[in-house]
Scaffold this motif. Sequence first.
Motif, PDB file in Angstrom:
ATOM      1  N   SER A  40       0.646  -1.329  -0.272  1.00  0.00           N
ATOM      2  CA  SER A  40       0.466   0.249   0.202  1.00  0.00           C
ATOM      3  C   SER A  40       0.575   1.491  -0.187  1.00  0.00           C
ATOM      4  O   SER A  40       1.910   1.184  -0.215  1.00  0.00           O
ATOM      5  CB  SER A  40      -1.094   0.098   1.535  1.00  0.00           C
ATOM      6  N   TYR A 148      -2.389  -0.561  -8.039  1.00  0.00           N
ATOM      7  CA  TYR A 148      -2.990  -1.308  -6.314  1.00  0.00           C
ATOM      8  C   TYR A 148      -4.056  -2.323  -6.828  1.00  0.00           C
ATOM      9  O   TYR A 148      -5.430  -1.691  -7.792  1.00  0.00           O
ATOM     10  CB  TYR A 148      -3.712  -0.192  -5.698  1.00  0.00           C
ATOM     11  N   THR A 150      -7.117  -5.427  -5.829  1.00  0.00           N
ATOM     12  CA  THR A 150      -7.099  -6.420  -5.289  1.00  0.00           C
ATOM     13  C   THR A 150      -7.270  -7.405  -5.846  1.00  0.00           C
ATOM     14  O   THR A 150      -6.529  -8.313  -6.240  1.00  0.00           O
ATOM     15  CB  THR A 150      -9.205  -5.643  -5.080  1.00  0.00           C
ATOM     16  N   LEU A 151      -7.086  -8.397  -4.657  1.00  0.00           N
ATOM     17  CA  LEU A 151      -6.690  -9.993  -4.404  1.00  0.00           C
ATOM     18  C   LEU A 151      -7.554 -10.697  -5.731  1.00  0.00           C
ATOM     19  O   LEU A 151      -7.057 -11.058  -6.729  1.00  0.00           O
ATOM     20  CB  LEU A 151      -7.106 -10.660  -3.352  1.00  0.00           C
ATOM     21  N   GLU A 153      -8.937  -8.890  -8.258  1.00  0.00           N
ATOM     22  CA  GLU A 153      -8.459  -8.443  -9.909  1.00  0.00           C
ATOM     23  C   GLU A 153      -6.710  -9.771  -9.771  1.00  0.00           C
ATOM     24  O   GLU A 153      -7.161  -9.892 -11.180  1.00  0.00           O
ATOM     25  CB  GLU A 153      -7.806  -7.080  -9.595  1.00  0.00           C
ATOM     26  N   SER A 165     -12.608  -2.941 -13.531  1.00  0.00           N
ATOM     27  CA  SER A 165     -11.805  -1.748 -12.674  1.00  0.00           C
ATOM     28  C   SER A 165     -10.028  -2.163 -13.039  1.00  0.00           C
ATOM     29  O   SER A 165      -9.736  -0.972 -12.627  1.00  0.00           O
ATOM     30  CB  SER A 165     -11.747  -3.015 -11.073  1.00  0.00           C
TER      31      SER A 165
END
Length: 174
Positions: A40, A148, A150-151, A153, A165
């Motif tokens: 992050s 970034y 996400t898992l 994605e 996304s």
Amino acid sequence: MDSNKLDDPIWEYVLATKLQPYLPAVKKFWEDYDKIDIKSTGVYPINYEGIETPPGLFFRMTSTPVRSPIKHVQAFPYVQAAFLQITGVVGGVNKMIERVCYDNKFVLEDFVIIEKHNLPSTYQNGQLLAFVPKKVLEGAEALGKFVYLTLPELCSIAQSKLPASVIQKCARYK
């Protein structure tokens, strides 16, 4: 009167001497820039096995290169000025560092030393000295971008499916 005539070159020497021990770790950071494992945005300490690093070396990761304190450089190593332990400067250490680094003219080996202060997104909001290679500043637009994901994605991409996304997150870099 030219204010540069009033500057004492001893301060450039002092600053260079204090920053020198950080260079091996900084060089390693830039060598491995494309391999940084970012979870992050934020500030992270820099420690490499086998490279002795003095205290106070961190790197800053921003959500986008445009929001970075150093435009177009999304992640960069820096040291807090307080960790350099410079004393005895008439007018103050922070002002001296600001003068020496003014207009990105202070170069140590291949690195431009960029002074920033009062940044709310850094450790203790103090003065920092960033190490950025000259070639990166000249062609910062060519650096890769950290996006970034996400898992879910990541799992979709691993299955050769590109979620909308991800397309939306990447579209801003066209």
